[in-house]
Design an enzyme around this catalytic site. Structure first.
Site, PDB file in Angstrom:
ATOM      1  CD  GLU A  74      -0.083   2.274   4.384  1.00  0.00           C
ATOM      2  OE1 GLU A  74       0.143   2.793   3.268  1.00  0.00           O
ATOM      3  OE2 GLU A  74      -1.218   2.086   4.835  1.00  0.00           O
TER       4      GLU A  74
ATOM      5  CG  HIS B 249      -2.004  -0.984   1.199  1.00  0.00           C
ATOM      6  ND1 HIS B 249      -3.277  -0.678   0.800  1.00  0.00           N
ATOM      7  CD2 HIS B 249      -2.016  -2.304   1.511  1.00  0.00           C
ATOM      8  CE1 HIS B 249      -4.036  -1.768   0.868  1.00  0.00           C
ATOM      9  NE2 HIS B 249      -3.285  -2.765   1.295  1.00  0.00           N
TER      10      HIS B 249
END
Length: 465
Positions: A429, A368
């Site tokens: 992330e 992500h």
């Protein structure tokens, strides 16, 4: 992936007192039981036959992070890959980037914010059961088998695909093509017939008593064709899928070949695999010959772009990095790579988990990118279970070196895909699309390649191969 500035529980409760008194609701006397533990002070209301609970139950008892936007009158529950946004008195919500209709809107009553329990719980991956006699809502985490013994679940308002006939028993939830292998995942076991056709060359799969789930082909009418592009496949031009008019209870998946190709068909759980080989039919058992199985999940996809900022969409960056990781790992004969998606398609969170469980993965990673204020920047890595912390730590070490971004550390996160999987799992992330500096790097191919190499290095080190 959009991140919100999350308040503390006390701050949330204080803000609730700013909400006006609205609507009519009745105290229901309903109890809530989470994994056989009754929740105290639930203050449950029933509105239009919908069980509504105070937001403090979601934050304090269910353990989800809660944010409140006073100006927009919005409640944000969860973060990252598991985010639900509800607006007071609005009968639509945003769940993981997708707009969802509600039977009852979030509401303010007696200076307290109430949200629909079934909607929030199901979106966050909890199993919900209702026992009418005892007026009790039972919630179970991680598919707790005890849930099947209690009450019954009311039918969903939609079958998840208008083209699914009543006779259909199963639904296709995901189709991907990676590492010269087609994967078709359904929500239950199906009967599959495979055929080789010529003029032109192609391989046909026919899944009996099967339709499309909403995530893959849910908007296709009978006879309409969906396609998956396979630009890196040596001998495959495309993959097609459709429900034929001649047999509306069957899903057909076609691998269009450039030339005749040997293959093997196999099943793993509720996933069907067709592995291709130019010379001899390969061993299609995922993880065969002692290989370690790595599932790579590119977050978001199709109608769910994820975070958007500085001219880029998170879903595109996620997939770009994921495909590069796959290409690197394919060169290692000791690992087997399975992609939850290999193009711009969308899978529900539970289906991403299903893929990993079907192939008995050794590790699962979900890729992500973040979003926040323009000043927010950095790399962070999440784990949810103790058996995942070492994986997250190893990956973070290498990814941080590759990005050169601010170190936002390895953190605990209650995200569905790393909570409901059983193997070591991490959610990455890489950077912030909302940061001009991070975004400028994220869109570069050489930067994505560097990050992919770091992820691959971390995975191989963790697996010891």
């Amino acid at each position: 992936m959009k991140k919100y500035v999350l308040t503390t529980v006390m701050a949330v409760l204080m803000l609730m007192f700013l909400l006006p008194h609205m609507g009519q609701a009745a105290s229901s006397g309903t109890k809530i039981v989470l994994d056989n533990r009754e929740l105290a002070n639930a203050d449950v209301l029933t509105v239009n036959q919908t069980t509504m609970v105070p937001i403090r139950v979601v934050s304090e008892e269910l353990g989800y992070k809660v944010g409140w936007n006073q100006a927009a009158q919005q409640v944000t529950i969860g973060s990252g890959a598991d985010t639900v946004v509800l607006t007071i008195n609005q009968k639509t919500a945003t769940a993981n980037g997708a707009i969802v209709s509600l039977t009852q809107a979030a509401m303010a009553e007696n200076q307290t914010t109430y949200v629909p329990l079934r909607f929030v719980s199901s979106q966050m991956g909890l199993q919900v059961k209702w026992e009418n006699t005892a007026k009790t809502v039972y919630l179970f985490t991680s598919g707790n088998p005890a849930g099947s013994q209690i009450g019954s679940t009311p039918p969903a308002s939609s079958n998840g695909g208008a083209n699914v006939p009543n006779a259909v028993l199963a639904r296709v939830q995901a189709i991907s093509f990676s590492d010269n292998r087609l994967m078709v995942t359904t929500d239950r076991s199906v009967s599959v017939k495979d055929s080789v056709l010529a003029g032109p060359n192609r391989i046909l799969l026919e899944l009996s008593n099967t339709g499309f789930g909403p995530a893959i082909g849910g908007n296709l009418a009978v006879g309409e064709v969906g396609t998956i592009a396979v630009p890196n496949a040596a001998n495959v031009s495309q993959v097609r899928y459709f429900i034929p008019k001649s047999n509306p209870n069957t899903v057909q998946v076609v691998i269009d070949l450039k030339s005749a190709n040997t293959y093997k068909l196999s099943t793993e759980g509720t996933s069907v695999f067709v592995a291709l080989d130019k010379v001899t039919a390969p061993n299609t058992n995922v993880g065969g010959s002692g290989k370690k199985v790595i599932v790579i999940d590119a977050g978001h996809g199709n109608q769910d772009p994820g975070a958007v900022g500085n001219g880029i969409r998170e879903k595109d960056i996620n997939l770009g990095i994921a495909l590069k990781v796959e290409a690197i790992l394919k060169k290692n004969s000791k690992v087997d790579v399975v992609m939850t998606r290999s193009d711009d398609t969308f899978l529900e969170l539970k289906e991403r988990v299903r893929v990993a469980k079907n192939v008995n993965a050794d590790v699962f990673i979900s890729i992500h990118n973040n979003s926040g204020s323009a000043a927010a920047t950095g790399t962070e890595t999440y784990y949810q279970r103790d058996n995942s912390k070492a994986l997250a730590t190893t990956l973070h070490k290498y990814i941080l070196q590759a990005t050169g971004f601010k170190d936002r550390k390895v953190q605990y996160g209650n995200f569905h895909v790393i909570r409901e999987t059983t193997m070591p799992a991490a959610l990455l992330e890489v950077g912030f699309v909302s940061s001009a500096n991070d975004a400028a790097q994220l869109r570069k191919e050489d930067f994505q390649q560097r990050v992919a190499e770091a992820i691959a290095k971390g995975l191989l080190e963790y697996l010891g191969v």
